[in-house]
Scaffold this active site. Structure first.
Site, PDB file in Angstrom:
ATOM      1  N   GLY A 124      19.540   8.200  -8.978  1.00  0.00           N
ATOM      2  CA  GLY A 124      20.576   7.229  -8.650  1.00  0.00           C
ATOM      3  C   GLY A 124      21.849   7.872  -8.143  1.00  0.00           C
ATOM      4  N   GLY A 147       0.779  -1.226   0.000  1.00  0.00           N
ATOM      5  CA  GLY A 147       0.000   0.000   0.000  1.00  0.00           C
ATOM      6  C   GLY A 147       0.813   1.281   0.000  1.00  0.00           C
ATOM      7  N   HIS A 189      20.828  -6.641  -2.133  1.00  0.00           N
ATOM      8  CA  HIS A 189      21.419  -6.069  -3.342  1.00  0.00           C
ATOM      9  C   HIS A 189      21.565  -7.075  -4.479  1.00  0.00           C
ATOM     10  CE1 HIS A 189      24.110  -2.463  -4.574  1.00  0.00           C
ATOM     11  NE2 HIS A 189      23.588  -3.011  -5.634  1.00  0.00           N
ATOM     12  N   LYS A 247      20.429  -0.557   0.193  1.00  0.00           N
ATOM     13  CA  LYS A 247      20.567  -1.987  -0.082  1.00  0.00           C
ATOM     14  C   LYS A 247      21.617  -2.619   0.818  1.00  0.00           C
ATOM     15  CE  LYS A 247      20.006  -0.485  -4.854  1.00  0.00           C
ATOM     16  NZ  LYS A 247      20.520   0.879  -4.628  1.00  0.00           N
ATOM     17  N   ASP A 284      17.964   6.899  -4.505  1.00  0.00           N
ATOM     18  CA  ASP A 284      18.387   5.501  -4.432  1.00  0.00           C
ATOM     19  C   ASP A 284      19.847   5.428  -3.985  1.00  0.00           C
ATOM     20  OD1 ASP A 284      17.811   2.545  -5.334  1.00  0.00           O
ATOM     21  OD2 ASP A 284      19.776   3.056  -6.191  1.00  0.00           O
ATOM     22  N   TYR A 290      28.090   1.544  -2.530  1.00  0.00           N
ATOM     23  CA  TYR A 290      28.485   2.714  -3.321  1.00  0.00           C
ATOM     24  C   TYR A 290      29.504   3.573  -2.584  1.00  0.00           C
ATOM     25  CZ  TYR A 290      24.163   1.607  -5.900  1.00  0.00           C
ATOM     26  OH  TYR A 290      23.154   0.986  -6.607  1.00  0.00           O
TER      27      TYR A 290
END
Length: 355
Positions: A62, A53, A152, A121, A87, A92
């Site tokens: 990104g 929902g 990931h 992630k 994101d 990273y």
């Protein structure tokens, strides 16, 4: 819906048209005061309704490969330009810098935390420590919760050694992900780079929570039609990465001598010219029209704005048919680093390498 019809435009105009003159404004008469309908739209941020929902902004920003010292400012610019979804990922290695932007912006009230959807992630080395990994990300991003947290990849490493895919271990990792929701650390949980076979394996154990999202590479050279149909049937939304074809990715992710350049595809260029749009905007509009979310990355303000303007590109059925007729197949991120001894790439992707 991204675009509203003329009748909706008229309804909006009634707010400012004096009551005694409204009767003069039939839809036909109002149209003479508006630009041609083809170029006159009311735009809104596209949203994907997750299976729990929750509304997830479909157009995200990104942060992979954004350089240190630049990524924080690029996120600030993205928010300024109107992006509602950022994101991130621990691997990273830039979440602390992004957190130095989030912290002041949210604490000062310049942005309401509830209005910005934030994804991160869990990396493959942390599947036995999901909660610890999540808390580290929350600390780095200076947040109290995540809107979406993903596994990931469906592969694992342990003590620096690649051990590949193990269904039982992934199942346990997923149970830890479910616990994060119960503890209020995240709102939704999902996966990334999961094939149909791996999703089926996860779902056959009747998890408490069905993954809300599967983030995968998807573009006209890798349309993921079978995976998309499967995920749609199971109520799993898809976020597409590498929507523009990532030819500038690190060398460790390049396994072919020469990549096809998606941004130079003649079919896509033709559609872009017809729509008075850039090739990048057409590729992003194609993804949205297909039902995918997108997370393009840039560090340049003009490109950040240009990408978001893809929501204004209304591709016709003919446009979509032409793009869908492209026969080139290519996966830019093979993830071949995850291959175990003797394993082939097709086996890594369960036969979905080029679908």
């Amino acid at each position: 819906m991204l675009f509203f019809d003329l009748k909706t435009a008229v309804s909006a105009l009634q707010v400012v048209i004096p009551i005694h003159t409204r009767s003069l404004f039939s839809i036909r008469k109002v149209s003479q005061y508006l630009p041609p309908l083809k170029t006159y739209f009311f735009f809104t941020q596209p949203v994907i309704k997750l299976n729990n929902g929750v509304d997830m902004p479909a157009f995200g920003f990104g942060t992979w490969l954004a350089e240190p010292g630049v990524v924080g400012e690029s996120v600030r610019l993205a928010l300024k330009c109107g992006y509602k979804h950022i994101d991130c990922a621990a691997i990273y290695e830039n979440e602390p810098e992004i957190g130095n932007v989030f912290g002041p912006l949210f604490s000062s009230g310049e942005y309401n935390r509830k209005d910005i959807f934030i994804t991160s992630k869990a990396w493959v080395s942390e599947f036995k420590n999901i909660e610890g990994a999540c808390k580290k990300t929350l600390s780095d991003l200076q947040l109290e919760y995540l809107d979406l947290y993903l596994l990931h990849l469906p592969f694992e490493t342990e003590n620096g050694v690649n051990i590949g895919y193990n269904a039982e271990r992934i199942q346990k990792a997923w149970e830890s992900m479910e616990d994060l929701v119960a503890k209020g650390l995240v709102k939704s949980v999902g996966v990334s780079n999961f094939t149909i076979l791996k999703l089926e394996e996860l779902l056959k154990h009747s998890p408490k929570l069905v993954p809300a999202c599967n983030q995968v590479e998807a573009h006209p050279y890798l349309p993921q039609k079978r995976l998309h149909a499967f995920c749609k049937e199971k109520g799993i939304s898809i976020m597409a990465y590498t929507s523009l074809g990532n030819v500038n990715r690190p060398s460790m992710f390049k396994y072919t001598c020469e990549d096809p350049v998606l941004l130079e595809d003649p079919v896509v260029k033709k559609v872009a010219e017809r729509n008075n749009a850039t090739v990048a905007q057409v590729l992003l509009a194609w993804a949205l029209a297909t039902g995918f979310g997108v997370i393009p990355k840039s560090v340049r303000e003009e490109r950040i704005k240009e990408n978001l303007d893809a929501i204004k590109v209304n591709l016709s059925a003919e446009d979509l048919q032409e793009i869908n007729s492209i026969t080139i197949r290519h996966r830019y991120l093979d993830q071949n680093w995850a291959l175990t001894p003797g394993q082939k790439a097709e086996e890594l992707w369960d036969g979905e390498m080029l679908e």
